[in-house]
Structure formats: structure tokens, C-alpha cells
Scaffold this motif. Structure first.
Motif, PDB file in Angstrom:
ATOM      1  N   GLN A   1     -72.967 -27.527 -64.061  1.00 55.30           N
ATOM      2  CA  GLN A   1     -74.321 -27.750 -64.594  1.00 55.30           C
ATOM      3  C   GLN A   1     -75.359 -27.053 -63.720  1.00 55.30           C
ATOM      4  OE1 GLN A   1     -73.896 -32.049 -64.669  1.00 55.30           O
ATOM      5  NE2 GLN A   1     -74.178 -32.129 -66.891  1.00 55.30           N
TER       6      GLN A   1
ATOM      7  N   VAL B   1     -66.809 -30.368 -75.150  1.00 50.12           N
ATOM      8  CA  VAL B   1     -67.265 -31.712 -75.481  1.00 50.12           C
ATOM      9  C   VAL B   1     -67.382 -32.576 -74.227  1.00 50.12           C
ATOM     10  CG1 VAL B   1     -66.459 -33.821 -76.576  1.00 50.12           C
ATOM     11  CG2 VAL B   1     -66.270 -31.656 -77.768  1.00 50.12           C
TER      12      VAL B   1
ATOM     13  N   SER C   1     -69.220 -32.149 -71.583  1.00 45.82           N
ATOM     14  CA  SER C   1     -69.446 -31.460 -70.318  1.00 45.82           C
ATOM     15  C   SER C   1     -70.874 -31.683 -69.801  1.00 45.82           C
ATOM     16  CB  SER C   1     -69.154 -29.967 -70.451  1.00 45.82           C
ATOM     17  OG  SER C   1     -70.012 -29.385 -71.409  1.00 45.82           O
TER      18      SER C   1
ATOM     19  N   VAL D   1     -78.240 -32.920 -70.467  1.00 47.80           N
ATOM     20  CA  VAL D   1     -79.033 -32.927 -69.239  1.00 47.80           C
ATOM     21  C   VAL D   1     -79.558 -31.523 -68.945  1.00 47.80           C
ATOM     22  CG1 VAL D   1     -78.924 -33.283 -66.757  1.00 47.80           C
ATOM     23  CG2 VAL D   1     -77.816 -34.882 -68.283  1.00 47.80           C
TER      24      VAL D   1
ATOM     25  N   ARG E   1     -65.791 -40.871 -72.881  1.00 50.25           N
ATOM     26  CA  ARG E   1     -67.057 -40.586 -72.204  1.00 50.25           C
ATOM     27  C   ARG E   1     -67.389 -41.620 -71.145  1.00 50.25           C
ATOM     28  NH1 ARG E   1     -70.974 -37.378 -75.045  1.00 50.25           N
ATOM     29  NH2 ARG E   1     -69.692 -35.838 -76.065  1.00 50.25           N
TER      30      ARG E   1
HETATM   31  P1  ADP Z   1     -72.109 -32.730 -74.412  1.00 50.52           P
HETATM   32  O1  ADP Z   1     -71.901 -31.527 -73.554  1.00 50.52           O
HETATM   33  O2  ADP Z   1     -70.920 -33.040 -75.253  1.00 50.52           O
HETATM   34  O3  ADP Z   1     -73.385 -32.647 -75.192  1.00 50.52           O
HETATM   35  P2  ADP Z   1     -73.428 -34.952 -73.157  1.00 50.52           P
HETATM   36  O4  ADP Z   1     -74.616 -34.229 -72.700  1.00 50.52           O
HETATM   37  O5  ADP Z   1     -73.569 -35.835 -74.340  1.00 50.52           O
HETATM   38  O6  ADP Z   1     -72.228 -33.952 -73.395  1.00 50.52           O
HETATM   39  O7  ADP Z   1     -72.850 -35.774 -71.923  1.00 50.52           O
HETATM   40  C1  ADP Z   1     -71.729 -36.603 -72.056  1.00 50.52           C
HETATM   41  C2  ADP Z   1     -71.856 -37.823 -71.161  1.00 50.52           C
HETATM   42  O8  ADP Z   1     -71.711 -37.439 -69.818  1.00 50.52           O
HETATM   43  C3  ADP Z   1     -73.186 -38.505 -71.282  1.00 50.52           C
HETATM   44  O9  ADP Z   1     -72.981 -39.879 -71.300  1.00 50.52           O
HETATM   45  C4  ADP Z   1     -73.913 -38.057 -70.023  1.00 50.52           C
HETATM   46  O10 ADP Z   1     -74.855 -39.003 -69.596  1.00 50.52           O
HETATM   47  C5  ADP Z   1     -72.789 -37.921 -69.039  1.00 50.52           C
HETATM   48  N1  ADP Z   1     -73.023 -36.939 -67.971  1.00 50.52           N
HETATM   49  C6  ADP Z   1     -73.629 -35.743 -68.088  1.00 50.52           C
HETATM   50  N2  ADP Z   1     -73.641 -35.081 -66.903  1.00 50.52           N
HETATM   51  C7  ADP Z   1     -73.004 -35.879 -66.018  1.00 50.52           C
HETATM   52  C8  ADP Z   1     -72.679 -35.770 -64.634  1.00 50.52           C
HETATM   53  N3  ADP Z   1     -73.012 -34.696 -63.917  1.00 50.52           N
HETATM   54  N4  ADP Z   1     -72.016 -36.792 -64.046  1.00 50.52           N
HETATM   55  C9  ADP Z   1     -71.656 -37.885 -64.767  1.00 50.52           C
HETATM   56  N5  ADP Z   1     -71.942 -38.056 -66.071  1.00 50.52           N
HETATM   57  C10 ADP Z   1     -72.601 -37.079 -66.700  1.00 50.52           C
END
Ligand code: ADP
Ligand code: MG
Length: 691
Positions: free
Chosen positions: A273, A298, A300, A304, A586
């Protein structure tokens, strides 16, 4: 000098205005257009095919002895001639025939015929084949070539197109086709010149290598394939140039809100990220519009990344639009972003097609006056009536279907219609490298190639529908232990109404069988408000089981859900199943995905579900999907024509993708080349805008 492109098809013998109109429907106006109307396959009349090896749809020459001839009465009277060779038999069926034919095709006669294999009452059949009784020995020299088969349109028959192409070839001596590719390049790859290649594919001479031609691997075909792939590549690079010819607001990070946002997150960013954010931050600080695709499997953590990008833009005083493909996902983002950004003093607006009346006026005004710093919604965000005050960043989430035209159109949505917004596209599906290189040649790519720590693998189980009772019990157990579950209904019917109906019936049935659980239902036909409420309740843990159609395919994030049942998985693509499965796994607890298929399963179907069971790597699964279903299906762009080729076949020709990508930037600079090749290969099909 006149070129073939300036000579209208009406110059050809037999082409009047009526036929010219029909040809125009195929995009054929000039003789050159006709010469680039290429055969997509050949009929092979050069060899006799053993009957035992025929398959439905094959077009072939067979030869055998008449076993019997019957007059069949039935609904339509027909003459049924059964033919046999050493390997099998075949029925010839004639609905129109005369006594002489009937006598000719009598027992013991040797017959050679040419036709298309269809399934019939009595096994494989040819209807009204071309045939010859007591044929000479094969192959007669004058027939020893392949017969080209062309794409057709209403009212034009194959022989007609063949004849016209043959006539057009006659012009080549006087008017060779302009070869835009540098000689050195052709020499490097040992490819023929364009005129020679065109002649070869329309009219392969006797003695040409039949197998290469049938497989599309002859150097003449490969020359054309390469040029076609190049034309597509150039058209995308041209789009990129057209967008980046505009200026953009440089969005330099300022203030402390990014840091404050990171502090309040309950987790730390993964290394992947952070890398992707470095790319994005760098792009956003430039006075040139960013064009970046973020791929991440999915779960990942793309959301954020979207939020951080939005923050950087807002800190620089600009406005942001965040678009998601479905109402459910957009709503979820709206809720998430509110809880993240409102505490930082940022104001958000919600806008979807279903926001009406006063609420809509209010939303539009907030966007137009700049009171809304970020607008979140569906594609309704980009309707003409939506005018942004100072839009400098557009984020498109989980929407790899967002096409070239749309990316191009976004240019004009920026400040004063002059400054183009930066574009960040996040894909729902990992896209195989070769495909990304060709379908998204206009975008830079970043990959989030790491999952957040602590994820447990999802165990995938493949079970027949006959085990439904056990599966229902499994749902009961999981929910009694405080977990939550999805039950996804799919139907082969395209009709959304039927899908929703099936989900309703299933929800009712499950509610009856699981009286201790609270069961919810979401599908595309619910009112936006009801959908949102249902999702909210599920997220808050008020519902144990959520029955849904594939509307929950992308993006939905409820970490406590750890079991997903997918009905009829054999009917969905692998990438789509992978997306659905990604709704679980998740959170902290072990997760399960049950693929409940409808027996019997074809061997191909079995292999596909096994691939899914054995892998959780989205890129691997996408590669498999690409092999099985082709690029149009994987990208979801079958209808748009993107990645649809005349000659190139993505699987067969993927070896060209890399070289084409390498040669394209230099060729972009050749005057005339880009326009000519795009016109030659993409014609009117895709008009990207001002060239
Ligand atoms: P996608 O890439 O499928 O859109 P999301 O953004 O929905 O994924 O994130 C999936 C889950 O992982 C969410 O509940 C999010 O809060 C959590 N998440 C995202 N980044 C991190 C991280 N660095 N560490 C732990 N959890 C995370
Ligand atoms: Mg997402």
C-alpha cells in the motif's frame, strides 16, 4: 498518386448502390477496406477428413460409400443418404431433390461431399452438401487451396464477398498498399510486406502451408496480426496523449490531515500500500493529469489507498469524485469515507441516480459551489448536469469496465473544462500482465501485491446441490457461533427480474428452515434505501445470513462474515467467483466458501471449480479465466468492441504483446502512421475523439 483507400467499392463489377450500402455496414467503403476485410478462417478442401473424427460445426470434405438411401416422411419430406467410410458414418439430408439425384445416390455409390456437420436424428448430418459421385483421386490440383471464409452481414453471401475480394486483389499490381512498418522491423521478425501478406491471406496459392494457415500462424497472417495489435496499442497511446496534452492541477501534499488520518486507522499500511501511495503521490504532484490503474487482489486494501489519494487532493484545495459501479458499494464507501474524513473536517456529498427532487438539487449545488469536497456515488456523478467547482481527482473503484471513452470524456470535467482531472482507476479483478499491457496501454500501473497481515486462507469446498441440507446445517452452525454468512443466488438467465425472484424464493425458504436466524435479502431491484438499510443491518450484525444476487460481487466488506455459499458456480466466470469468494476471509476467523453446483458437471466445469478450490491467487485465476473465456469476457467489454480483433487471437498471439508495446512509442512519432493504422484496423468502430 491515387491510393486504394480513395477508390470506392462501387468501382468493382457488380457493386451498385444497394450492395455498397450493405458493405458500408461492414465498414467497407474503399477497395482497401475490402482488402482488410480478412477471412477469419478457411475451409479446407485440400484433404478428406475421416468421418470418425468429425465434430459438430466442422466444415469438411468427406468421402465414403452409400450404405442406404431412405425417403423420410416426417414433418418435412427429405431424402436421407447414409454414407460410410472406414472410421464411421454420416447422413446427407436433402429437402429438395429430384429422381435423378435419388438414383445417383444409390447403394454402393462412392460419394465425396463438402458440408458443415450438424447434429441430427440419425447422428451427424450434412444438409444439402456440395457433392460429387465417383470423384477423381484427391487432391485435384486446381482445388488444392484453402477457401477463405469472411465475416458477413445481412444480405451478403459468402461467395459474393469472396468474389469481391478476388476482384479487389486485382488492383494490387497497380496500387500496392502503403506499408507503414519500417523495413528493418519486418526483417527482424522475418515478416512479409503488407501487399504480399494481404494477397496470401485472401488467396493462398496451391502448395501454401495449409496447417500454418488453418492455425493462423503463417507469416502473412502473423504480419497482419502484429499490425492489428500495434494499431490497437497506438490508439490507446493516442488517447493517453490526448488526455495528457491538457494540464492538470498539481496537488502538492500540504497540512497534517494525511498524518492524522493514518494515526486514527486501526492498522498500519502494508508495504505494498505504501509503494502504491508513493506512485500516486508523485503523479498527483505533477501538472499533467495522472492516468493510473491500481490493481490489487480481493481484500488487498484498495479503499484506504483511495482515501489517502482523496485526502492529498483535498489538502491541496481541490475537489474529488469517487465513483463505484454499484449502489451498494458506493453507499458503503460513502459510510466509510464519512467515518474517516468527517472527523478531519471534510464535507462529503452522496449522489446516485436514485437521489431525486430536493435532495438532488441540494447535492448538485454543493458540488457546483465547492461546498462538497468529495462527491461519492455511482456513474450518475458524471452526467452532464453535474458541474464540479474545482474537480482535480477522479477515483473509479472496482471498475475495470470503465472504458477508454469514459476516460477520455473525463478530460473535460476538470476546472473550467480546461484543466483535466487526475484519474485513478482501481480494478475489481487482477488483470493478467499481457492483457493489462494491451487493454490498458494508456494507463500506468501499480500493483498492491500483498495482503494485510493475519489473513487466514479461505477453505473452498465444492459440493453438489444434493447436499443442500448439509449446507444449510453448516450455515446454522456458523451463525450460532456468532459468525455471519452470505448465500449467493445466481441464474443462467440474463434477466435481472428472474435473478431477484430466485433470491426472494431462496431467502424465504432459508428463513423457514432456519427460524433461529435472522435472514436478510438484497438484490438489484430493491429500493436504494432498502438496500442500504439491509447492508447496514448486516454490517452491524443484526442479520446472521444475507441472501443476495451477484450485486454483492465487488467491494462489500463485512469482516465478521466468514461463510459464503455460492449457488450454481459452474455458470459464472472464475474471476467473478474469486470476487464473490473474497467477501469472506476479511477478518480474524477461518473462512469457508461452498460452491454448490448443479450436477452433472462437465469435465471442463469440474476443472474450473477445482482451479478455484486449489488457488486463492487472483492473478493465477485471472490467467486461467483468460485462457478459457478470452479477453472480452475477462474485461467485461465484450459488448464494447474493446479487445475484439479481426485477426488477432489473444491466446495464440500473446507473444506479440511485449514486442508491440516496445515498438509503439517510437512509431507514435512517425507522421501519418498512427492515423493511417488506426483508420485501417479500427475504422469507424472506435472513435476516440479529436485526432
Ligand atoms: P479491496 O482491495 O478488496 O477493496 P478493502 O479496501 O475493502 O479491500 O480492504 C479489505 C479489508 O482489509 C478492510 O476491512 C480493510 O479495513 C482492511 N485493511 C486494509 N488495509 C489494511 C492493512 N494495512 N492492515 C490490516 N487491514 C487492512
Ligand atoms: Mg474494494
Amino acid at each position: 498518386m491515387t491510393s486504394l483507400d480513395d477508390i470506392p467499392v462501387t468501382q468493382l463489377k457488380g457493386v451498385g448502390s444497394a450492395l455498397a450500402d450493405k458493405l458500408a455496414k461492414l465498414g467497407i467503403h474503399s477497395i482497401q477496406d475490402l482488402l482488410f476485410h480478412l477471412p477469419y478462417r478457411y475451409e479446407d478442401r485440400t484433404r478428406i477428413v475421416p468421418m470418425g473424427s468429425l465434430r459438430i460445426g466442422d466444415v469438411a470434405v468427406v468421402e465414403g460409400e452409400v450404405m442406404k438411401t431412405d425417403l423420410v416422411m416426417g414433418r418435412r419430406r427429405s431424402l436421407q443418404v447414409t454414407l460410410r467410410d472406414d472410421t464411421g458414418f454420416l447422413v446427407l439430408r436433402f429437402f429438395h431433390f429430384n429422381a435423378a439425384q435419388k438414383n445417383q445416390l444409390s447403394d454402393g455409390a462412392r460419394v465425396r461431399c463438402f458440408g458443415e456437420v450438424r447434429p441430427g436424428r440419425a447422428g451427424f448430418e450434412f444438409y444439402h452438401p456440395e457433392y460429387q459421385v465417383n470423384p477423381p483421386r484427391m487432391p485435384p490440383a486446381n482445388e488444392a487451396t484453402l477457401t477463405p471464409v469472411y465475416p458477413l452481414t445481412e444480405g451478403i453471401q459468402q461467395p459474393r464477398v469472396r468474389g469481391l475480394c478476388q476482384q479487389a486483389l486485382g488492383y494490387l499490381d497497380r496500387y500496392p498498399i502503403k506499408d507503414w512498418l519500417p523495413q528493418a522491423l519486418l526483417a527482424d521478425y522475418q515478416l512479409p510486406g503488407i501487399t504480399e501478406a494481404v494477397r496470401m491471406v485472401h488467396s493462398p496459392p496451391a502448395g501454401a502451408p495449409v496447417h500454418l494457415l488453418l492455425e493462423g500462424r503463417h507469416p502473412a497472417q502473423q504480419r497482419l496480426v502484429m499490425e492489428e495489435l500495434l494499431a490497437h496499442q497506438l490508439s490507446l497511446l493516442q488517447v493517453r496523449e490526448q488526455i495528457q496534452a491538457r494540464e492538470a492541477l498539481p496537488l502538492l501534499p500540504a497540512g497534517d490531515r494525511v498524518a492524522r488520518f493514518l494515526e486514527q486507522l486501526p492498522f498500519r499500511l502494508t508495504g505494498a500500500q505504501r509503494h502504491v501511495m508513493t506512485d500516486i503521490r508523485q503523479d498527483l504532484s505533477q501538472p499533467v493529469p495522472m492516468l493510473r490503474l491500481v490493481q490489487g487482489d480481493v481484500g488487498s486494501g484498495k479503499t484506504v489507498v483511495a482515501a489517502l489519494s482523496a485526502l492529498q487532493a483535498i489538502e491541496a484545495g481541490a475537489q474529488v469524485a469517487l465513483m463505484a459501479p454499484t449502489e451498494i458499494l458506493a453507499e458503503q464507501h460513502y459510510q466509510n469515507f464519512r467515518s474517516w474524513l468527517e472527523p478531519l473536517g471534510i464535507s462529503l456529498t452522496w449522489l446516485s441516480g436514485k437521489v431525486k427532487g430536493k435532495a438532488r438539487q441540494e447535492a448538485l449545488a454543493a458540488v457546483a459551489e465547492g461546498r462538497a469536497q468529495i462527491a461519492i456515488g455511482t456513474h450518475a456523478l458524471f452526467q452532464d448536469e453535474v458541474v464540479f467547482h474545482r474537480l482535480a481527482l477522479v477515483i473509479v473503484d472496482e471498475q475495470h469496465r470503465f472504458g477508454v471513452h469514459q476516460r477520455l470524456a473525463l478530460r473535460d470535467k476538470g476546472v473550467g473544462g480546461r484543466l483535466a482531472p487526475h484519474q485513478l482507476i482501481m480494478t475489481a479483478t487482477p488483470i493478467p500482465r499481457t492483457l493489462a499491457m494491451s487493454a490498458y496501454a494508456d494507463l500506468d500501473t501499480s500493483v498492491i501485491d500483498e495482503l494485510p497481515p493475519g489473513r487466514k486462507p479461505i477453505e473452498t469446498i465444492v459440493l453438489p446441490e444434493t447436499r443442500r441440507n448439509d449446507i444449510v446445517e453448516r450455515v446454522r452452525n456458523a451463525c450460532q457461533q456468532g459468525r455471519q454468512a452470505y448465500w449467493v443466488c445466481t441464474l443462467i438467465e440474463e434477466s435481472e427480474a428472474l435473478q431477484c425472484q430466485a433470491a426472494e424464493v431462496t431467502a424465504q425458504e432459508l428463513a423457514e428452515r432456519l427460524p433461529d436466524l435472522s435472514v436478510g435479502l438484497v438484490h438489484g431491484r430493491l429500493k436504494a434505501r432498502d438496500k442500504a438499510r439491509m447492508m447496514e443491518q448486516f454490517k452491524d450484525g443484526e442479520l446472521d445470513l444475507l441472501v443476495a444476487t451477484t450485486v454483492i460481487e465487488v467491494g462489500v466488506d463485512v469482516p465478521n462474515a466468514s461463510l459464503i455459499i455460492i449457488e450454481n458456480p459452474e455458470r459464472l466466470g472464475l474471476a467473478q467467483l474469486h470476487q464473490l469468494r473474497g467477501r469472506v476471509g476479511r477478518g480474524e476467523q477461518a473462512s469457508f466458501c461452498v460452491l454448490m453446483y448443479h450436477p452433472p458437471l462437465s469435465s471442463n466445469g469440474k476443472a474450473r471449480l477445482q482451479a478455484l478450490r486449489d488457488s486463492q491467487d487472483g492473478f493465477f485465476i485471472a490467467e486461467k479465466d483468460l485462457e478459457i473465456r478470452g479477453p472480452g469476457e475477462v474485461l467485461g467489454t465484450r459488448q464494447t468492441g474493446l479487445m475484439q480483433f479481426r485477426l488477432a487471437d489473444f491466446e495464440r498471439d500473446k507473444g506479440w504483446i511485449e514486442p508491440v508495446r516496445e515498438m509503439a512509442p517510437a512509431l507514435m512519432k512517425e507522421p501519418g502512421l498512427v492515423t493511417a493504422l488506426i483508420r485501417r484496423w479500427l475504422g469507424e468502430k472506435i472513435r476516440y475523439g479529436d485526432v
